[in-house]
Design an enzyme around this catalytic site. Structure first.
Site, short mmCIF file in Angstrom:
data_model
loop_
_atom_site.label_atom_id
_atom_site.label_comp_id
_atom_site.label_asym_id
_atom_site.label_seq_id
_atom_site.Cartn_x
_atom_site.Cartn_y
_atom_site.Cartn_z
N TRP A 67 -9.74 37.79 8.08
CA TRP A 67 -9.90 38.31 9.45
C TRP A 67 -8.60 38.87 10.00
O TRP A 67 -8.43 38.98 11.21
CB TRP A 67 -10.43 37.19 10.36
CG TRP A 67 -11.86 36.93 10.08
CD1 TRP A 67 -12.37 35.97 9.26
CD2 TRP A 67 -12.97 37.68 10.57
NE1 TRP A 67 -13.73 36.07 9.21
CE2 TRP A 67 -14.13 37.10 10.01
CE3 TRP A 67 -13.10 38.77 11.43
CZ2 TRP A 67 -15.40 37.59 10.29
CZ3 TRP A 67 -14.36 39.26 11.70
CH2 TRP A 67 -15.50 38.66 11.13
N SER A 68 -7.67 39.21 9.11
CA SER A 68 -6.34 39.61 9.56
C SER A 68 -6.34 40.97 10.26
O SER A 68 -6.74 41.99 9.69
CB SER A 68 -5.41 39.66 8.34
OG SER A 68 -4.25 40.38 8.64
#
Ligand SMILES: *Cc1c(COP(=O)(O)O)cnc(C)c1O
Length: 315
Positions: free
Chosen positions: A77-78
């Site tokens: 989810w960066s």
């Protein structure tokens, strides 16, 4: 007018950054505040928020050195992976993302975007990923360094900090009023440290940790402070009880607050970063003093660091 990041050069970037709007918030949620939001989520539709600032000097350096590939790493989810993939597509770099954990069939929308932007994803085990701070990390995961510029997780390197200090100077130059405090979300702490060392000393920089990482954030701030020749200890503060239980942890009250903010101000926030900053701010200043009218209005700037693409994880 908001400009998008169309060219890879510092002047064009500064021009876009100087045109990021400041939005004043009139809301009952903050009766004792003159609150403004600097909309760095709008600096570009996909190279958004503080990640744009942490990338700019990295990209310029990579181009200068003739590197054709940007390699970086992060989780599924960066925001940093997302921004790096988008920047590579925009400015003509190949990009490789070293992702923590196994490839799953239904990848996060963030990683799907990254692939669509042309990033090649390389999944590594959690134990391999732990070596991400070592200098031979790229070789360890089977990548060649020769044509590549490596950007550490979250954009947390010297060039990343330079970009944040550029942001601090731009805030100093473009602020519509003078702010007593500037609030920002903290993951690695590079954004906090970079702003502490570049905002005017009369503006206190307040960081809200979005995960249980007090010691690593303090360390990042200390290093950046030392490199800048020291910072006064009363020129900044870290709030470390606003993370709602940890990274990407959500609570009913945070969720309700976000919805209220959305409908009252129209400013979108994300659960992982900016909502936690706004919520901490509301807790600090939201209670009416005395007979309901504050005698002194604090002027606070909240830097909107982007991250809205991550909202899809909470739909
Ligand atoms: C990455 C990120 C941060 C954290 O920045 P650090 O410099 O790592 O502290 C804050 N807000 C958003 C939206 C982010 O994506």
């Amino acid at each position: 007018m908001v400009r998008y990041l169309t060219e890879l050069n510092l002047n064009a970037f500064v021009d876009a950054a100087e045109n990021v709007p400041y939005q004043q918030i009139n809301s009952d949620l903050f009766p004792n505040l003159d609150l403004w939001v600097r909309r760095d989520d709008l600096i570009d539709p996909v190279i958004s928020g503080n990640k744009a600032y942490k990338l700019i000097y990295n990209l310029i350096e990579a181009r200068k050195r003739g590197k054709d590939t940007i390699v970086t790493c992060g989780g599924a989810w960066s925001n940093h992976i997302h921004a790096t993939a988008a920047a590579g597509l925009r400015f003509g770099f190949k990009t490789i993302g070293i992702i923590r954990g196994e490839r799953v069939r239904e990848m996060s929308p963030m990683l799907q975007d990254a692939e669509r932007f042309g990033m090649s994803l390389r999944f590594v085990s959690r134990s391999q990923y732990r070596h991400r701070h070592e200098s031979n990390f790229m070789e360890c995961v089977g990548l060649c360094k020769k044509m590549s510029w490596f950007v550490p997780e979250g954009g947390a390197n010297n060039q990343g900090a330079m970009g944040v200090r550029l942001l601090g100077k731009i805030i100093t130059k473009t602020s519509p009023v003078s702010f007593g405090e500037c609030w920002v979300a903290c993951g690695t702490g590079v954004t906090l440290g970079g702003l502490i060392t570049s905002l005017p000393t009369k503006t206190k920089t307040v960081g809200v940790a979005v995960l249980r990482a007090k010691s690593s954030i303090l360390k990042a701030v200390e290093e950046l402070g030392r490199a800048a020749g020291g910072v006064a200890h009363d020129s900044w503060q870290l709030i470390d009880n606003g993370h709602q239980g940890g990274y990407a942890k959500n609570t009913k009250s945070l969720d309700a607050f976000m919805k209220q903010m959305d409908s009252m101000t129209g400013i979108g926030l994300d659960h992982v970063y900016t909502a936690k900053v706004m919520y901490s701010l509301a807790k600090r200043f939201g209670i009416r003093m005395g007979n309901g009218r504050a005698t002194h209005l604090n002027r606070v700037l909240l830097m909107h660091s982007g991250g809205l693409q991550g909202r899809r994880g909470f739909a």
